[in-house]
Scaffold this motif. Structure first.
Motif, mmCIF file in Angstrom:
data_model
loop_
_atom_site.group_PDB
_atom_site.id
_atom_site.type_symbol
_atom_site.label_atom_id
_atom_site.label_comp_id
_atom_site.label_asym_id
_atom_site.label_seq_id
_atom_site.Cartn_x
_atom_site.Cartn_y
_atom_site.Cartn_z
ATOM 1 N N GLY A 199 48.249 35.566 40.954
ATOM 2 C CA GLY A 199 48.229 36.115 39.622
ATOM 3 C C GLY A 199 49.631 36.642 39.140
ATOM 4 O O GLY A 199 49.673 36.918 37.926
ATOM 5 N N LYS A 200 50.590 36.532 39.748
ATOM 6 C CA LYS A 200 52.120 36.632 39.376
ATOM 7 C C LYS A 200 52.893 35.568 39.745
ATOM 8 O O LYS A 200 54.122 35.425 38.943
ATOM 9 N N LEU A 220 44.274 42.764 42.644
ATOM 10 C CA LEU A 220 44.246 42.060 41.261
ATOM 11 C C LEU A 220 42.915 42.378 40.712
ATOM 12 O O LEU A 220 42.394 41.454 40.510
ATOM 13 N N GLY A 374 49.975 45.919 36.175
ATOM 14 C CA GLY A 374 49.401 44.819 36.305
ATOM 15 C C GLY A 374 49.333 43.659 35.205
ATOM 16 O O GLY A 374 49.584 44.164 34.120
#
Length: 703
Positions: A199-200, A220, A374
């Motif tokens: 997700g990054k 996540l 996040g």
């Protein structure tokens, strides 16, 4: 069981520890609930309910392949990254053992999560591979030494690296690593920990020669207990769990379908170009810049522990010179800001092994703070965090933990004996508030800047910096004395820091059964030195009104405990003995504890009763043992009388209040229950007969 006490925090929680874990997003939680209630079948069953479950399982695996770019190879659902790491290591080493592969080393990055070297060590020993574990060094930026890899990987049975570091957010150049690894060893199994990358960072694993990549859902916004492992096609594989045939025989046990459904919703979000839940890189970088701006404003001595250009935008790791990470964490926690010091899995370790591996200064490792958010963190949360950080930092300035031009004197009421600790070592300050005088006994290098700031902030005149052990000119006592001499301590002193100009004859009588080598005035008290090579120090009560009266010893600073025998005849039953080493967190001792037959000192911890009448009782005294800056940020909204007595001031509190409070009902409270347990035990040992402590502290109080 203790009945929860309803004390609501004065502000909502701001969670900035997402590298440790994340909350479950509402729509992910709804997916979990739906599967638990409606699609509860076993994916291995052949009826309709089972087939519905199988559809979720297979479709989630399909989405996972898209997210990580793995159209080939296996995607195996696991309980999390730790299981994935174990499976990868077991698979690689089992193959090496069975195929009699030659190799001397098991290579891993020096900044890897501890699960990696521990798994390597465990299976290396259990399988009898007997290879040498070798940490790949990193540079000051946390990047792996590619020359070291080139020199050793040809003789390696496995190499383990990570995509993004969990403490610093630093990302490795996987393409460059692949080039050097495969140039020197085309077939060595390569595991890349991708937990913090999901997700990054964009991932296209099938286009690489990475053999194993573990992932964890709870990093996540999915629940804990679910993860998955990518295994490259053709890579060695040995099941960690066997018996049932699930996951194509690669990982037995009925699948965690609610957790897999959570991943399904997560993957849909990651693949949806129109979604508005996860923010893009530019937005997240803006959040980081906003937080860093306010952090640098409130902490002028802040130093970043990583290069922002090399890091994912959701992580900040910094240190504030002279302020231990525990002090920052405690006051931030009191302000309902959740941060951490390094990895959540090593929170009890006083320093960061990651920063040590990067060869950063020791103070940075000891003072490291990790702030992480996040991809779904909102702008409103960042704005609120910035405002709250300024409030928390203000409390640190008030307490002289941070020195500024506008310090408000929250420490100005310090008077008497103050105990400071680092690990199991103790340092004592003797302060006379009226005379603005201070003596330091057994200083510690880690506390030197804290003491120096306190002296500057409160404008104390330092009478002496003493040690209970003889030292040379490089000792902590000697070095701190040099720092503080401008505040008034004389330059002429002996090996233990005792000023040479003080009288050798006591101006007021004391019951001396052993030679006293002079006395030092601290306001209207006297500090007597007993012994020369390994001295102990006796602090008297205030000077009596009559010259015929004899001074009484209130405190004895004994150094190591075995030094106390010489002064036992000179102290009375209520004297407090303060040692320089305190492994059992007893803080201060009674004279009888160093003599034979002291049965009354062997007391159990006192546990609070199940009802809560004691908390709001009119006669109950609630003692908040948190540090004063924590107490200032979050006062306790209770009906009972509340006073703040940090552990640093507990010895003086016992001395000053034992007679009037020893029979009053007392409740000790802190953030987690650890400090309050220590305080309650010490108070009980010193004659406070109705003391209790709140198990679990404020952490377990109901919202």
């Amino acid at each position: 069981m203790v009945t929860p006490v309803h004390i609501r925090p004065h502000t909502a929680e701001i969670y900035l520890d997402c590298n440790a874990t994340t909350p479950v997003l509402p729509h992910i939680a709804q997916a979990v609930e739906h599967v638990m209630e409606q699609v509860f079948g076993n994916p291995s069953s052949s009826h309709i309910t089972g087939l519905q479950a199988r559809y979720i399982l297979d479709n989630t695996r399909r989405l996972a392949r898209q997210v990580i770019g793995a159209e080939k190879g296996h995607v195996v659902f696991t309980s999390g990254a730790t299981e994935g790491i174990q499976t990868a290591v077991l698979s690689a080493l089992s193959a090496a053992r069975q195929q009699h592969t030659t190799g001397r080393y098991l290579l891993y990055g020096a900044t890897e999560h501890k699960a990696v070297p521990q798994a390597l060590e465990h299976w290396n020993r259990l399988l009898g591979v007997n290879a040498e574990l070798k940490a790949i060094p990193v540079d000051h930026n946390g990047l792996l030494d590619q020359q070291f890899i080139a020199d050793h990987v040809a003789d390696a049975l496995m190499i383990c690296t990570m995509a993004v570091n969990n403490e610093t957010g630093v990302g490795q150049d996987l393409a460059a690593l692949e080039q050097v690894i495969r140039q020197h060893n085309a077939s060595v199994p390569w595991m890349v920990d991708c937990v913090q990358a999901l997700g990054k960072q964009a991932l296209q694993l099938a286009r690489t020669s990475i053999d194993y990549a573990p992932f964890s859902g709870h990093k996540l916004y999915a629940p804990k207990g679910i993860g998955f492992l990518y295994v490259r096609a053709g890579s060695p594989f040995t099941p960690l769990i066997i018996g049932g045939g699930q996951e194509q025989g690669l990982r037995s046990g009925t699948e965690n379908l609610p957790g897999i459904a959570a991943l399904h919703t997560l993957f849909e979000l990651l693949l949806d170009k129109q979604q508005a839940v996860f923010h893009d890189h530019a937005t997240l970088s803006g959040y980081r810049d906003q937080l860093l701006t306010v952090l640098r404003r409130v902490f002028p001595t802040l130093e970043l522990n990583h290069d922002l250009a090399l890091s994912v935008p959701t992580t900040l790791n910094f240190s504030v010179r002279g302020v231990p990470s525990r002090d920052i964490m405690d006051v931030f926690d009191a302000a309902n800001i959740r941060i951490s010091s390094g990895s959540a899995c090593s929170s009890k370790v006083p320093r960061s092994f990651v920063l040590d591996a990067m060869d950063l200064a020791a103070w940075r490792s000891q003072s490291a703070i990790r702030l992480s958010f996040g991809p779904a963190t909102s702008q409103a949360t960042i704005n609120a965090a910035c405002e709250r950080i300024q409030h928390a930092a203000s409390a640190l300035r008030h307490s002289c933990l941070l020195l500024a031009d506008t310090n408000e004197d929250i420490d100005s009421d310090l008077d008497g004996v103050v105990q400071l600790r680092f690990d199991n070592r103790c340092c004592y300050l003797i302060i006379d508030k009226a005379a603005r005088q201070l003596v330091v006994i057994d200083p510690l290098p880690e506390l030197a800047e804290r003491i120096e700031r306190l002296v500057q902030c409160q404008h104390y005149r330092v009478r002496a910096v003493l040690t209970t052990e003889p030292h040379d000119s490089q000792s902590p006592a000697a070095m701190l004395a040099q720092l503080l001499c401008a505040s008034g301590c004389g330059a002429a002193r002996d090996a233990v820091g005792w000023p040479l100009e003080v009288p050798t004859v006591c101006p007021a009588p004391i019951d001396c059964t052993v030679p006293v080598h002079g006395c030092l005035s601290i306001g209207d008290r006297r500090l007597f030195r007993v012994g020369s090579r390994q001295p102990v120090y006796l602090l008297s009560s205030p000077l009596p009104n009559s010259s015929a009266e004899q001074l009484r010893v209130d405190f004895a600073f004994i150094g190591e405990q075995e030094n106390a025998a010489v002064i036992l005849p000179m102290v009375h039953e209520h004297s407090l003995l303060c040692s320089s080493i305190d492994d059992d967190f007893s803080l201060v001792r009674k004279p009888c504890e160093l003599a034979d037959g002291c049965a009354e000192c062997n007391l159990d911890d006192v546990i609070p009763e199940a009802d809560t009448d004691w908390l709001d009782g009119s006669n109950t005294l609630v003692i908040d043992v948190r540090e004063q800056q924590e107490h200032e940020v979050t006062p306790l909204p209770v009906k009972a009388e509340v006073i703040n007595v940090p552990l640093t001031r507990l010895a003086q509190f016992i001395y000053s209040h034992r007679e009037q409070l020893q029979h009053r009902p007392i409740l000790c409270i802190c953030r987690s229950g650890q400090r309050s347990a220590v305080a309650a035990r010490v108070l009980h040992r010193h004659g406070f007969t109705q003391v209790r402590q709140l198990i679990g502290g404020l952490t377990l109080l109901a919202n």
